[in-house]
Design an enzyme around this catalytic site. Structure first.
Site, PDB file in Angstrom:
ATOM      1  N   ASP A 186       0.843  -1.205   0.000  1.00  0.00           N
ATOM      2  CA  ASP A 186       0.000   0.000   0.000  1.00  0.00           C
ATOM      3  C   ASP A 186       0.874   1.250   0.000  1.00  0.00           C
ATOM      4  O   ASP A 186       2.094   1.168  -0.001  1.00  0.00           O
ATOM      5  CB  ASP A 186      -0.960  -0.021   1.203  1.00  0.00           C
ATOM      6  CG  ASP A 186      -0.219  -0.014   2.530  1.00  0.00           C
ATOM      7  OD1 ASP A 186       0.901  -0.541   2.590  1.00  0.00           O
ATOM      8  OD2 ASP A 186      -0.751   0.533   3.522  1.00  0.00           O
ATOM      9  N   HIS A 510       1.156  -8.840  -3.798  1.00  0.00           N
ATOM     10  CA  HIS A 510       0.189  -7.785  -3.474  1.00  0.00           C
ATOM     11  C   HIS A 510       0.986  -6.504  -3.255  1.00  0.00           C
ATOM     12  O   HIS A 510       1.281  -6.100  -2.136  1.00  0.00           O
ATOM     13  CB  HIS A 510      -0.621  -8.144  -2.229  1.00  0.00           C
ATOM     14  CG  HIS A 510      -1.744  -7.179  -1.972  1.00  0.00           C
ATOM     15  ND1 HIS A 510      -2.953  -7.262  -2.617  1.00  0.00           N
ATOM     16  CD2 HIS A 510      -1.831  -6.094  -1.179  1.00  0.00           C
ATOM     17  CE1 HIS A 510      -3.743  -6.267  -2.225  1.00  0.00           C
ATOM     18  NE2 HIS A 510      -3.078  -5.549  -1.344  1.00  0.00           N
ATOM     19  N   ASP A 552       0.178 -17.501  -4.943  1.00  0.00           N
ATOM     20  CA  ASP A 552       0.829 -16.394  -5.640  1.00  0.00           C
ATOM     21  C   ASP A 552      -0.216 -15.619  -6.439  1.00  0.00           C
ATOM     22  O   ASP A 552      -0.231 -15.665  -7.664  1.00  0.00           O
ATOM     23  CB  ASP A 552       1.932 -16.956  -6.551  1.00  0.00           C
ATOM     24  CG  ASP A 552       2.628 -15.854  -7.332  1.00  0.00           C
ATOM     25  OD1 ASP A 552       2.529 -14.682  -6.927  1.00  0.00           O
ATOM     26  OD2 ASP A 552       3.271 -16.173  -8.356  1.00  0.00           O
ATOM     27  N   GLU A 561       1.474 -10.257   0.141  1.00  0.00           N
ATOM     28  CA  GLU A 561       1.888  -8.853   0.212  1.00  0.00           C
ATOM     29  C   GLU A 561       3.390  -8.806   0.507  1.00  0.00           C
ATOM     30  O   GLU A 561       4.011  -9.824   0.863  1.00  0.00           O
ATOM     31  CB  GLU A 561       1.100  -8.087   1.294  1.00  0.00           C
ATOM     32  CG  GLU A 561       1.337  -6.583   1.194  1.00  0.00           C
ATOM     33  CD  GLU A 561       0.250  -5.703   1.832  1.00  0.00           C
ATOM     34  OE1 GLU A 561      -0.735  -6.223   2.371  1.00  0.00           O
ATOM     35  OE2 GLU A 561       0.421  -4.465   1.760  1.00  0.00           O
TER      36      GLU A 561
HETATM   37  O1  9MR Z   1      -4.318  -3.641   0.011  1.00  0.00           O
HETATM   38  C1  9MR Z   1      -4.481  -3.738   1.414  1.00  0.00           C
HETATM   39  C2  9MR Z   1      -3.215  -4.238   2.051  1.00  0.00           C
HETATM   40  O2  9MR Z   1      -2.162  -3.345   1.798  1.00  0.00           O
HETATM   41  C3  9MR Z   1      -3.451  -4.488   3.521  1.00  0.00           C
HETATM   42  O3  9MR Z   1      -2.351  -5.116   4.118  1.00  0.00           O
HETATM   43  C4  9MR Z   1      -4.662  -5.359   3.735  1.00  0.00           C
HETATM   44  C5  9MR Z   1      -5.002  -5.557   5.199  1.00  0.00           C
HETATM   45  O4  9MR Z   1      -5.256  -4.377   5.830  1.00  0.00           O
HETATM   46  O5  9MR Z   1      -5.780  -4.797   3.094  1.00  0.00           O
HETATM   47  C6  9MR Z   1      -5.621  -4.652   1.714  1.00  0.00           C
HETATM   48  O6  9MR Z   1      -6.764  -4.091   1.203  1.00  0.00           O
HETATM   49  C7  9MR Z   1      -7.846  -4.948   1.033  1.00  0.00           C
HETATM   50  C8  9MR Z   1      -8.911  -4.628   2.054  1.00  0.00           C
HETATM   51  O7  9MR Z   1      -8.453  -4.814   3.364  1.00  0.00           O
HETATM   52  C9  9MR Z   1     -10.145  -5.459   1.805  1.00  0.00           C
HETATM   53  N1  9MR Z   1     -10.600  -5.318   0.438  1.00  0.00           N
HETATM   54  C10 9MR Z   1      -9.592  -5.643  -0.550  1.00  0.00           C
HETATM   55  C11 9MR Z   1      -8.399  -4.766  -0.380  1.00  0.00           C
HETATM   56  C12 9MR Z   1      -7.349  -4.963  -1.471  1.00  0.00           C
HETATM   57  O8  9MR Z   1      -7.214  -6.243  -1.924  1.00  0.00           O
HETATM   58  O1  9MR Z   2       1.909  -7.134   9.151  1.00  0.00           O
HETATM   59  C1  9MR Z   2       0.728  -6.660   9.761  1.00  0.00           C
HETATM   60  C2  9MR Z   2       0.080  -7.763  10.533  1.00  0.00           C
HETATM   61  O2  9MR Z   2       0.923  -8.208  11.565  1.00  0.00           O
HETATM   62  C3  9MR Z   2      -1.249  -7.278  11.088  1.00  0.00           C
HETATM   63  O3  9MR Z   2      -1.888  -8.324  11.730  1.00  0.00           O
HETATM   64  C4  9MR Z   2      -2.093  -6.721   9.957  1.00  0.00           C
HETATM   65  C5  9MR Z   2      -3.426  -6.169  10.424  1.00  0.00           C
HETATM   66  O4  9MR Z   2      -3.263  -5.005  11.145  1.00  0.00           O
HETATM   67  O5  9MR Z   2      -1.410  -5.689   9.299  1.00  0.00           O
HETATM   68  C6  9MR Z   2      -0.201  -6.090   8.709  1.00  0.00           C
HETATM   69  O6  9MR Z   2       0.415  -4.987   8.192  1.00  0.00           O
HETATM   70  C7  9MR Z   2      -0.149  -4.404   7.034  1.00  0.00           C
HETATM   71  C8  9MR Z   2      -0.564  -2.989   7.376  1.00  0.00           C
HETATM   72  O7  9MR Z   2      -1.645  -3.024   8.284  1.00  0.00           O
HETATM   73  C9  9MR Z   2      -0.912  -2.171   6.163  1.00  0.00           C
HETATM   74  N1  9MR Z   2       0.135  -2.225   5.186  1.00  0.00           N
HETATM   75  C10 9MR Z   2       0.455  -3.566   4.784  1.00  0.00           C
HETATM   76  C11 9MR Z   2       0.916  -4.374   5.963  1.00  0.00           C
HETATM   77  C12 9MR Z   2       1.378  -5.760   5.542  1.00  0.00           C
HETATM   78  O8  9MR Z   2       0.348  -6.588   5.164  1.00  0.00           O
END
Ligand code: 9MR
Ligand code: 9MR
Length: 581
Positions: A186, A510, A552, A561
């Site tokens: 993100d 991701h 993947d 991600e």
């Molecule tokens: O793209 C988002 C990613 O960077 C975060 O780690 C993740 C968890 O917070 O959320 C992703 O976004 C998703 C969202 O939470 C739910 N709808 C789909 C989004 C993108 O695939």
């Molecule tokens: O790595 C993080 C994981 O430990 C947490 O459980 C999760 C939900 O808060 O978020 C992960 O971190 C994401 C962050 O919230 C948004 N940017 C992407 C991070 C990696 O997925």
């Protein structure tokens, strides 16, 4: 004479036939090996599944000649993959070169090198990933090659979110907070996660200095006289500095758009305002610890910057002492304020560990004993420490104290049981390594497969390397190496989990940039999260066993991600393993 000639003929015919057969062999995903390389004098292990044959051979990848033959071990059931695993051990083979393994009826493995130099290119790529994560600048072809891109997120106009207003800064006041790395796939920038990332990278520099001093990353700052890893970290530290409220020393939890961006490039993400949100104790202490460390690390190169970091750290510390329990609670914030913020929370509820860590760093940088006493009290109130992650950073303080044990009196070391704090965990990992059917320290229990499991493997490896350094015991080094093997292919999925490396690596991380840039290859050197036991999305995985719950696919953010706090321990692990040679 004649019979000798016939014999020679038969032998050469046989070897020509076997070379021809070898060339025709198909790649088998059931032979899992480190797809990058093995060190000449360290264990060389691969594993197989679904096969009963007794022997394997090792072949030269250029001539296809057999160079070694060995027995495959009996099978053992591995609870986290639900499979019987058998070991292939070619530790005794020590000739440098490029090879592959052949198992009759299965096929051949990926090619890998046996060499003491193998981590270098991969290491360069895993640290270069931070350059590709830079926000607020355009990436030029000279440095970024085909992944060049225009600027996005300059962050020179950032709004104070209503949750973050204070007497000197009102809601919707504008501040400038440019630079820094995107967090992950993100486009937001989070202090808590930046904290552990910057620390881990600075720690890597200190641990493996000789490897970093002359490693050029080909970044815009490469021509200066500072090691490139420190140039890169500074890009994020400068952003972090701008996240501190100059009036009171508190640090905003994150800089974010209200919701995640779509699958678009940074330069196209211009619809939404970006905010700094509420200050928090967790973020402020992360900041405090990192700035104290930066003051120490950067002082030999730039004493003005080092002084600025230390002043910021002291101000942060004071704010945290005055505000010890300000939790970032996104749900509560959204009930009170607009716009609602739904991006990553990093809601660090328990900050005892951050207090301990920050106090350790401040002690080492200032020499003031009161910080060490403070840290000691915090450690006493924790039953045991954990392998670090963004939410649990106490062990980072222990790493720093152990690296500087000359600055901690014998008595204090005993009172704190400094060595024990690390070795208790290292010994657990070592036992797991010895008992593991997969011969890896990582992955033998389901709880290893949380979000970002590959980074858990890397963080365990980092911890084991510290144990190796303070005790000199090679067993810890070997256990750390086993986790690198896991990440680089010796795992039940047969994936080298770093983009752009190995025979089979993630193609669809991701990662918005890799997905939206129109280039087939993802940005190289990124460690994906990996297999997970979490059930967050509705994807169907190859198996229900945790080590095989990996996909993947872009949409599978929970396994695929990438993140700055995941690459950092891999950088540490690779450079640390390399520093033994
Ligand atoms: O793209 C988002 C990613 O960077 C975060 O780690 C993740 C968890 O917070 O959320 C992703 O976004 C998703 C969202 O939470 C739910 N709808 C789909 C989004 C993108 O695939
Ligand atoms: O790595 C993080 C994981 O430990 C947490 O459980 C999760 C939900 O808060 O978020 C992960 O971190 C994401 C962050 O919230 C948004 N940017 C992407 C991070 C990696 O997925």
């Amino acid at each position: 004479m004649r019979s000798r000639f016939v014999l020679l003929f038969i032998v050469s015919l046989y070897s020509a036939l076997s070379v021809a057969n070898q060339q025709k062999l198909e790649y088998s995903p059931d032979i899992s090996c480190n797809q990058i390389g093995y060190f000449v004098d360290q264990p060389k292990i691969a594993s197989i599944r679904k096969c009963e044959v007794k022997t394997f051979t090792l072949c030269d990848a250029t001539t296809h000649q057999e160079v070694y033959r060995g027995k495959i071990s009996p099978s053992k059931y591995w609870g986290t993959s639900g499979e019987k695993i058998r070991q292939i051990d070619f530790t005794k083979f020590k000739n440098e070169g490029t090879y592959y393994i052949v198992v009759p009826t299965l096929g051949r493995s990926a090619s890998f090198v046996i060499s003491n130099k193998w981590p270098k290119d991969l290491l360069k790529s895993t640290i270069k990933s931070y350059y590709y994560w830079r926000s607020g600048m355009s990436l030029k072809t000279t440095y970024a090659r085909k992944w060049n891109r225009p600027n996005g997120h300059p962050d020179t106009v950032v709004y104070i979110h209503p949750s973050a207003s204070s007497s000197n800064r009102n809601s919707y006041d504008v501040i400038s907070a440019p630079k820094g790395w995107y967090d992950a796939g993100d486009y937001n920038k989070y202090i808590v996660n930046s904290g552990i990332t910057c620390y881990t990278l600075m720690a890597s520099y200190l641990f493996s200095k000789d490897k970093w001093d002359d490693l050029s990353m080909n970044i815009p700052e490469s021509t200066d006289s500072i090691p490139d890893i420190l140039n890169e970290i500074r890009y994020n530290l400068e952003w972090m500095l701008s996240m501190q409220d100059p009036y009171d020393g508190g640090v905003y939890h994150k800089l974010t758009s209200p919701s995640f961006a779509g699958e678009i490039m940074p330069s196209k993400d211009i619809q939404k305002k970006r905010f700094v949100v509420q200050k928090s104790t967790g973020a402020t202490l992360n900041f405090t610890a990192v700035m104290a460390k930066a003051a120490e690390v950067y002082n030999p190169f730039d004493s003005v910057f080092a002084k600025q970091c230390l002043e910021a750290s002291l101000k942060g510390w004071q704010w945290a002492i005055d505000n010890p329990r300000v939790v970032y609670d996104q749900k509560m914030i959204n009930q009170k304020y607009q716009p609602a913020i739904v991006t990553g929370a990093y809601n660090n509820k328990d900050v005892k560990d951050e207090f301990a860590w920050a106090a350790c760093e401040l002690y080492l940088t200032t020499g003031q004993k009161s910080y060490l006493s403070f840290a000691q009290k915090q450690f006493l109130s924790m039953r045991y420490l954990k392998v670090p992650n963004w939410g649990n950073t106490a062990m980072l303080g222990i790493y720093s104290l152990l690296e500087n044990s000359d600055k901690v009196s014998r008595k204090d070391q005993d009172v704190m049981q400094l060595d024990r704090k690390l070795l208790v965990l290292a010994d657990q990992l070592l036992d797991a390594y010895y008992a593991s059917p997969n011969k890896t320290a990582f992955g033998n229990v389901s709880s290893d497969y949380k979000w970002g499991s590959n980074a858990i493997a890397a963080n365990q490896g980092m911890l084991l390397l510290y144990a190796w350094k303070i005790t000199g015991r090679q067993a810890y080094y070997k256990a750390a190496l086993s986790n690198a093997d896991y990440i680089l292919g010796r795992n039940p999925m047969g994936y080298c989990y770093v983009t752009g490396y190995g025979n089979q690596s993630p193609k669809n991380p991701h990662h918005r940039i890799s997905s939206a840039d129109g280039i087939d290859d993802p940005i190289p050197g990124l460690l994906v999260g990996g297999a997970t036991n979490l059930k967050l999305t509705s994807h169907r995985f190859p198996s229900s066993y945790p080590s095989k719950r990996y996909l993947d696919q872009y949409s599978c953010y929970v396994t695929n991600e990438v993140a700055i706090n995941w690459n950092a321990p891999l950088v540490f692990l690779l450079s640390g393993l390399f520093s033994n040679l």
